[in-house]
Design a protein around this motif. Structure first.
Motif, PDB file in Angstrom:
ATOM      1  N   THR A 153       1.106   4.642   8.301  1.00  0.00           N
ATOM      2  CA  THR A 153       1.068   3.283   7.764  1.00  0.00           C
ATOM      3  C   THR A 153      -0.286   2.642   8.052  1.00  0.00           C
ATOM      4  OG1 THR A 153       3.453   3.102   8.032  1.00  0.00           O
ATOM      5  CG2 THR A 153       2.242   1.044   7.731  1.00  0.00           C
ATOM      6  N   GLU A 154      -0.851   2.904   9.226  1.00  0.00           N
ATOM      7  CA  GLU A 154      -2.202   2.427   9.532  1.00  0.00           C
ATOM      8  C   GLU A 154      -3.211   2.990   8.540  1.00  0.00           C
ATOM      9  OE1 GLU A 154      -3.113   3.423  13.595  1.00  0.00           O
ATOM     10  OE2 GLU A 154      -1.834   1.844  14.391  1.00  0.00           O
ATOM     11  N   GLU A 155      -3.054   4.255   8.175  1.00  0.00           N
ATOM     12  CA  GLU A 155      -3.953   4.888   7.192  1.00  0.00           C
ATOM     13  C   GLU A 155      -3.848   4.183   5.843  1.00  0.00           C
ATOM     14  OE1 GLU A 155      -6.737   7.492   5.550  1.00  0.00           O
ATOM     15  OE2 GLU A 155      -6.213   7.266   7.659  1.00  0.00           O
ATOM     16  N   ALA A 156      -2.629   3.897   5.395  1.00  0.00           N
ATOM     17  CA  ALA A 156      -2.436   3.207   4.117  1.00  0.00           C
ATOM     18  C   ALA A 156      -3.049   1.820   4.163  1.00  0.00           C
ATOM     19  CB  ALA A 156      -0.944   3.116   3.790  1.00  0.00           C
ATOM     20  N   LEU A 157      -2.802   1.092   5.239  1.00  0.00           N
ATOM     21  CA  LEU A 157      -3.355  -0.256   5.384  1.00  0.00           C
ATOM     22  C   LEU A 157      -4.882  -0.211   5.463  1.00  0.00           C
ATOM     23  CD1 LEU A 157      -2.591  -3.212   5.596  1.00  0.00           C
ATOM     24  CD2 LEU A 157      -2.343  -2.917   8.055  1.00  0.00           C
ATOM     25  N   TYR A 158      -5.409   0.771   6.170  1.00  0.00           N
ATOM     26  CA  TYR A 158      -6.867   0.941   6.258  1.00  0.00           C
ATOM     27  C   TYR A 158      -7.469   1.122   4.861  1.00  0.00           C
ATOM     28  CZ  TYR A 158     -11.440   2.985   6.952  1.00  0.00           C
ATOM     29  OH  TYR A 158     -12.782   3.246   6.861  1.00  0.00           O
ATOM     30  N   ASN A 159      -6.851   1.961   4.039  1.00  0.00           N
ATOM     31  CA  ASN A 159      -7.375   2.216   2.693  1.00  0.00           C
ATOM     32  C   ASN A 159      -7.402   0.945   1.844  1.00  0.00           C
ATOM     33  OD1 ASN A 159      -7.786   4.904   3.262  1.00  0.00           O
ATOM     34  ND2 ASN A 159      -5.889   5.590   2.322  1.00  0.00           N
ATOM     35  N   ILE A 160      -6.364   0.127   1.959  1.00  0.00           N
ATOM     36  CA  ILE A 160      -6.310  -1.118   1.196  1.00  0.00           C
ATOM     37  C   ILE A 160      -7.343  -2.103   1.732  1.00  0.00           C
ATOM     38  CG2 ILE A 160      -4.852  -3.120   0.685  1.00  0.00           C
ATOM     39  CD1 ILE A 160      -2.482  -1.068   0.585  1.00  0.00           C
ATOM     40  N   LEU A 161      -7.458  -2.208   3.058  1.00  0.00           N
ATOM     41  CA  LEU A 161      -8.461  -3.092   3.656  1.00  0.00           C
ATOM     42  C   LEU A 161      -9.877  -2.638   3.327  1.00  0.00           C
ATOM     43  CD1 LEU A 161      -6.991  -3.879   7.170  1.00  0.00           C
ATOM     44  CD2 LEU A 161      -7.721  -5.538   5.465  1.00  0.00           C
ATOM     45  N   ASP A 162     -10.096  -1.336   3.338  1.00  0.00           N
ATOM     46  CA  ASP A 162     -11.415  -0.791   3.011  1.00  0.00           C
ATOM     47  C   ASP A 162     -11.838  -1.228   1.612  1.00  0.00           C
ATOM     48  OD1 ASP A 162     -13.716   0.919   3.592  1.00  0.00           O
ATOM     49  OD2 ASP A 162     -12.852   2.329   2.149  1.00  0.00           O
ATOM     50  N   ALA A 197      -2.561   5.601  -0.198  1.00  0.00           N
ATOM     51  CA  ALA A 197      -1.806   4.463   0.335  1.00  0.00           C
ATOM     52  C   ALA A 197      -0.422   4.385  -0.310  1.00  0.00           C
ATOM     53  CB  ALA A 197      -2.574   3.164   0.105  1.00  0.00           C
ATOM     54  N   ARG A 198      -0.381   4.516  -1.614  1.00  0.00           N
ATOM     55  CA  ARG A 198       0.924   4.441  -2.294  1.00  0.00           C
ATOM     56  C   ARG A 198       1.810   5.615  -1.928  1.00  0.00           C
ATOM     57  NH1 ARG A 198       1.793   4.500  -8.664  1.00  0.00           N
ATOM     58  NH2 ARG A 198       1.324   6.669  -8.275  1.00  0.00           N
ATOM     59  N   GLU A 199       1.231   6.810  -1.843  1.00  0.00           N
ATOM     60  CA  GLU A 199       2.020   7.989  -1.447  1.00  0.00           C
ATOM     61  C   GLU A 199       2.634   7.790  -0.063  1.00  0.00           C
ATOM     62  OE1 GLU A 199       2.630  11.145  -3.162  1.00  0.00           O
ATOM     63  OE2 GLU A 199       2.165   9.697  -4.739  1.00  0.00           O
ATOM     64  N   ILE A 200       1.844   7.310   0.871  1.00  0.00           N
ATOM     65  CA  ILE A 200       2.306   7.104   2.252  1.00  0.00           C
ATOM     66  C   ILE A 200       3.444   6.086   2.288  1.00  0.00           C
ATOM     67  CG2 ILE A 200       1.640   6.105   4.480  1.00  0.00           C
ATOM     68  CD1 ILE A 200      -1.208   7.371   3.924  1.00  0.00           C
ATOM     69  N   ILE A 201       3.252   4.964   1.625  1.00  0.00           N
ATOM     70  CA  ILE A 201       4.265   3.906   1.650  1.00  0.00           C
ATOM     71  C   ILE A 201       5.525   4.342   0.908  1.00  0.00           C
ATOM     72  CG2 ILE A 201       4.778   1.527   0.963  1.00  0.00           C
ATOM     73  CD1 ILE A 201       2.780   1.888   3.381  1.00  0.00           C
ATOM     74  N   THR A 202       5.370   5.018  -0.222  1.00  0.00           N
ATOM     75  CA  THR A 202       6.521   5.492  -0.989  1.00  0.00           C
ATOM     76  C   THR A 202       7.349   6.498  -0.190  1.00  0.00           C
ATOM     77  OG1 THR A 202       5.344   5.125  -3.062  1.00  0.00           O
ATOM     78  CG2 THR A 202       7.228   6.608  -3.149  1.00  0.00           C
TER      79      THR A 202
END
Length: 112
Positions: A9-18, A83-88
């Motif tokens: 989840t940190e990875e997904a959030l990082y990608n969106i923040l990036d 990000a979407r793959e991780i969250i899904t």
């Protein structure tokens, strides 16, 4: 509290923040808020950056997709796909609202 894998989840959030950082000027603003609801938790990443064309909203989560509006920015078009793959995979989802030239809001919904 939501049920999620902290590392991914940190990875997904990082990608969106990036992306928010990349597409928002140095004098721009980026905000993060978290709201807890009965069935899920929502994380909003809001920026006042370049925004996303309406035609691109559905495509930005495709692997290697890059809008013609971002050719001058570095990237390969994998961050939002991941990000979407991780969250899904965690039974969550991501919503996007954006206005070209005014900014974007990425909302991550994670089940409790």
């Amino acid at each position: 509290s939501a049920i999620f894998d902290k590392k991914w989840t940190e990875e997904a959030l990082y990608n969106i923040l990036d992306n928010a950082i990349k597409y928002t000027s140095n004098t721009g603003c980026i905000g993060i808020s978290i709201v807890s609801y009965e069935m899920f938790s929502k994380i909003d990443v809001v920026d006042n950056g370049i925004g996303i064309r309406e035609d691109d909203i559905n495509a930005i989560f495709k692997r290697f997709y890059r809008s013609i509006n971002v050719n001058q920015y570095e990237g390969i078009g994998i961050g939002l796909f991941l990000a979407r793959e991780i969250i899904t995979k965690q039974n969550g989802y991501i919503k996007v609202s954006s206005e070209l030239g005014k900014g974007s809001t990425f909302s991550i919904f994670l089940p409790k």
